[in-house]
Scaffold this active site. Sequence first.
Site, PDB file in Angstrom:
ATOM      1  N   ASP A   9       4.327 -14.423  -2.627  1.00 24.50           N
ATOM      2  CA  ASP A   9       5.165 -13.335  -2.127  1.00 24.50           C
ATOM      3  C   ASP A   9       6.290 -13.998  -1.313  1.00 24.50           C
ATOM      4  O   ASP A   9       6.185 -15.178  -0.959  1.00 24.50           O
ATOM      5  CB  ASP A   9       4.279 -12.444  -1.230  1.00 24.50           C
ATOM      6  CG  ASP A   9       5.048 -11.330  -0.588  1.00 24.50           C
ATOM      7  OD1 ASP A   9       5.786 -10.630  -1.293  1.00 24.50           O
ATOM      8  OD2 ASP A   9       4.914 -11.155   0.641  1.00 24.50           O
ATOM      9  N   LEU A  10       7.348 -13.272  -1.040  1.00 27.70           N
ATOM     10  CA  LEU A  10       8.466 -13.888  -0.308  1.00 27.70           C
ATOM     11  C   LEU A  10       8.433 -13.522   1.183  1.00 27.70           C
ATOM     12  O   LEU A  10       8.104 -14.338   2.040  1.00 27.70           O
ATOM     13  CB  LEU A  10       9.793 -13.454  -0.945  1.00 27.70           C
ATOM     14  CG  LEU A  10      11.057 -13.992  -0.279  1.00 27.70           C
ATOM     15  CD1 LEU A  10      11.120 -15.507  -0.331  1.00 27.70           C
ATOM     16  CD2 LEU A  10      12.301 -13.398  -0.952  1.00 27.70           C
ATOM     17  N   ASP A  11       8.733 -12.241   1.448  1.00 32.92           N
ATOM     18  CA  ASP A  11       8.814 -11.797   2.834  1.00 32.92           C
ATOM     19  C   ASP A  11       7.428 -11.830   3.475  1.00 32.92           C
ATOM     20  O   ASP A  11       6.510 -11.173   2.991  1.00 32.92           O
ATOM     21  CB  ASP A  11       9.397 -10.378   2.876  1.00 32.92           C
ATOM     22  CG  ASP A  11       9.378  -9.795   4.270  1.00 32.92           C
ATOM     23  OD1 ASP A  11       9.420 -10.586   5.237  1.00 32.92           O
ATOM     24  OD2 ASP A  11       9.314  -8.569   4.406  1.00 32.92           O
ATOM     25  N   THR A  17      11.575 -12.259   6.650  1.00 33.25           N
ATOM     26  CA  THR A  17      12.773 -11.419   6.553  1.00 33.25           C
ATOM     27  C   THR A  17      12.510 -10.026   7.132  1.00 33.25           C
ATOM     28  O   THR A  17      13.446  -9.246   7.303  1.00 33.25           O
ATOM     29  CB  THR A  17      13.252 -11.281   5.087  1.00 33.25           C
ATOM     30  OG1 THR A  17      12.120 -11.008   4.280  1.00 33.25           O
ATOM     31  CG2 THR A  17      13.928 -12.532   4.601  1.00 33.25           C
ATOM     32  N   LYS A  45       6.431  -3.035   4.998  1.00 36.22           N
ATOM     33  CA  LYS A  45       6.178  -4.387   4.488  1.00 36.22           C
ATOM     34  C   LYS A  45       5.625  -4.357   3.064  1.00 36.22           C
ATOM     35  O   LYS A  45       4.648  -3.660   2.789  1.00 36.22           O
ATOM     36  CB  LYS A  45       5.226  -5.138   5.417  1.00 36.22           C
ATOM     37  CG  LYS A  45       5.926  -5.566   6.689  1.00 36.22           C
ATOM     38  CD  LYS A  45       5.141  -6.577   7.488  1.00 36.22           C
ATOM     39  CE  LYS A  45       5.951  -6.976   8.717  1.00 36.22           C
ATOM     40  NZ  LYS A  45       5.161  -7.744   9.669  1.00 36.22           N
ATOM     41  N   SER A 114       7.781 -11.109  -5.802  1.00 33.85           N
ATOM     42  CA  SER A 114       8.275 -10.354  -4.641  1.00 33.85           C
ATOM     43  C   SER A 114       8.832  -8.998  -5.036  1.00 33.85           C
ATOM     44  O   SER A 114       9.332  -8.818  -6.139  1.00 33.85           O
ATOM     45  CB  SER A 114       9.383 -11.177  -3.961  1.00 33.85           C
ATOM     46  OG  SER A 114      10.122 -10.391  -3.054  1.00 33.85           O
ATOM     47  N   ALA A 115       8.768  -8.056  -4.103  1.00 31.98           N
ATOM     48  CA  ALA A 115       9.356  -6.725  -4.330  1.00 31.98           C
ATOM     49  C   ALA A 115      10.856  -6.730  -4.067  1.00 31.98           C
ATOM     50  O   ALA A 115      11.562  -5.782  -4.427  1.00 31.98           O
ATOM     51  CB  ALA A 115       8.694  -5.717  -3.396  1.00 31.98           C
ATOM     52  N   LYS A 145       4.390  -2.890  -6.263  1.00 35.78           N
ATOM     53  CA  LYS A 145       3.051  -3.144  -5.717  1.00 35.78           C
ATOM     54  C   LYS A 145       2.592  -1.864  -5.034  1.00 35.78           C
ATOM     55  O   LYS A 145       3.415  -1.201  -4.404  1.00 35.78           O
ATOM     56  CB  LYS A 145       3.093  -4.283  -4.685  1.00 35.78           C
ATOM     57  CG  LYS A 145       3.614  -5.617  -5.209  1.00 35.78           C
ATOM     58  CD  LYS A 145       3.852  -6.589  -4.035  1.00 35.78           C
ATOM     59  CE  LYS A 145       4.597  -7.822  -4.489  1.00 35.78           C
ATOM     60  NZ  LYS A 145       4.979  -8.730  -3.390  1.00 35.78           N
ATOM     61  N   GLU A 169      -0.184 -13.448  -0.228  1.00 38.64           N
ATOM     62  CA  GLU A 169       0.441 -12.160   0.142  1.00 38.64           C
ATOM     63  C   GLU A 169       0.240 -11.844   1.619  1.00 38.64           C
ATOM     64  O   GLU A 169      -0.751 -12.259   2.213  1.00 38.64           O
ATOM     65  CB  GLU A 169      -0.218 -11.033  -0.652  1.00 38.64           C
ATOM     66  CG  GLU A 169       0.579 -10.497  -1.807  1.00 38.64           C
ATOM     67  CD  GLU A 169       1.827  -9.712  -1.396  1.00 38.64           C
ATOM     68  OE1 GLU A 169       1.983  -9.372  -0.210  1.00 38.64           O
ATOM     69  OE2 GLU A 169       2.654  -9.446  -2.275  1.00 38.64           O
ATOM     70  N   ASP A 170       1.158 -11.076   2.172  1.00 36.42           N
ATOM     71  CA  ASP A 170       0.986 -10.632   3.562  1.00 36.42           C
ATOM     72  C   ASP A 170       0.857  -9.110   3.667  1.00 36.42           C
ATOM     73  O   ASP A 170       0.666  -8.592   4.766  1.00 36.42           O
ATOM     74  CB  ASP A 170       2.173 -11.074   4.435  1.00 36.42           C
ATOM     75  CG  ASP A 170       3.425 -10.287   4.118  1.00 36.42           C
ATOM     76  OD1 ASP A 170       3.730 -10.116   2.914  1.00 36.42           O
ATOM     77  OD2 ASP A 170       4.095  -9.816   5.054  1.00 36.42           O
TER      78      ASP A 170
HETATM   79  P1  B16 Z   1      14.977  -5.630  -0.761  1.00 39.03           P
HETATM   80  P2  B16 Z   1       8.137  -9.024  -0.443  1.00 39.03           P
HETATM   81  C1  B16 Z   1       9.611  -6.917   0.265  1.00 39.03           C
HETATM   82  O1  B16 Z   1       9.507  -8.293   0.041  1.00 39.03           O
HETATM   83  C2  B16 Z   1       9.596  -6.624   1.755  1.00 39.03           C
HETATM   84  O2  B16 Z   1       8.331  -6.952   2.307  1.00 39.03           O
HETATM   85  C3  B16 Z   1       9.858  -5.157   1.973  1.00 39.03           C
HETATM   86  O3  B16 Z   1       9.876  -4.871   3.351  1.00 39.03           O
HETATM   87  C4  B16 Z   1      11.195  -4.791   1.321  1.00 39.03           C
HETATM   88  O4  B16 Z   1      11.457  -3.386   1.465  1.00 39.03           O
HETATM   89  C5  B16 Z   1      11.158  -5.154  -0.159  1.00 39.03           C
HETATM   90  O5  B16 Z   1      10.870  -6.534  -0.284  1.00 39.03           O
HETATM   91  C6  B16 Z   1      12.460  -4.848  -0.855  1.00 39.03           C
HETATM   92  O6  B16 Z   1      13.433  -5.709  -0.378  1.00 39.03           O
HETATM   93  O7  B16 Z   1      15.596  -4.529   0.019  1.00 39.03           O
HETATM   94  O8  B16 Z   1      15.484  -7.001  -0.396  1.00 39.03           O
HETATM   95  O9  B16 Z   1      15.058  -5.393  -2.256  1.00 39.03           O
HETATM   96  O10 B16 Z   1       7.221  -9.013   0.732  1.00 39.03           O
HETATM   97  O11 B16 Z   1       7.596  -8.298  -1.652  1.00 39.03           O
HETATM   98  O12 B16 Z   1       8.630 -10.412  -0.765  1.00 39.03           O
HETATM   99 MG    MG Z   2       5.476  -9.679   1.820  1.00 41.63          MG
END
Ligand code: B16
Ligand code: MG
Length: 218
Positions: A9-11, A17, A45, A114-115, A145, A169-170
């Site tokens: 996962d990224l964030d 972030t 998140k 990542s999302a 997810k 994942e977090d």
């Molecule tokens: P964006 P992850 C997610 O990243 C974030 O945890 C979530 O808070 C955010 O809304 C989502 O990405 C979308 O991000 O606005 O940059 O498209 O944890 O799946 O890496």
């Molecule tokens: Mg995350």
Amino acid sequence: MSKKAFIFDLDGVIVDTAKYHYKAWKKLANNLGFDFTETQNELLKGVSRVCSLEILLEIGNISLPEDEKARIMHNKNKHYLQYISKMGQDEILEGMQEVLLHLKENNIPFSLGSASKNARMILTQLDLIDLFDAIVDGNDVSKAKPDPEVFLIAAKKLNANPNDCVVIEDAIAGVEAANVAGMTSIGIGDKVALREADINLNSTSELTIDMIKELIKD
Ligand code: B16
Ligand code: MG
């Protein structure tokens, strides 16, 4: 366990972030006339951008027409990207660069899962993008997810059987997605919230090279 591939996962796993998402969502909420707390930010998140806006509007008890929602979401992202553009490698979460380099040096394939629709830009900013064998992000999926789609696409890109993949994942939704995909899940953060994970770690600093070696050992 003999695992053959890793999906990150990224964030919250590679970089924090969430704090920048929070600042940008808070500004949006304030502009709409209500407050948005850090505790409430936990709800966002791992959740897609569109779903995040829906949750935020529910908190503020506000309903808006679709075109207005699209407009404010675009502004939120512009504001968020201002923070992202200033990020450097010093913001990579503890131990993660070492883990990625170890996998690379040992030819163990890994993907992003990542999302975020900004994932490629963030990885470029952190100078990590070239390490990844595959990147699957919010632009590549139709279901967010906890649907396992993001991780199943990643496994396919890595030519790996889902059962042979480890997901780091977090977010609760991310751990759930990994479990549904039949992958081994490592949850980073609150052990109670992430109790469905196969392995729980308090922070990325606990994801050691020794642990990686143990996971891939025959
Ligand atoms: P964006 P992850 C997610 O990243 C974030 O945890 C979530 O808070 C955010 O809304 C989502 O990405 C979308 O991000 O606005 O940059 O498209 O944890 O799946 O890496
Ligand atoms: Mg995350």
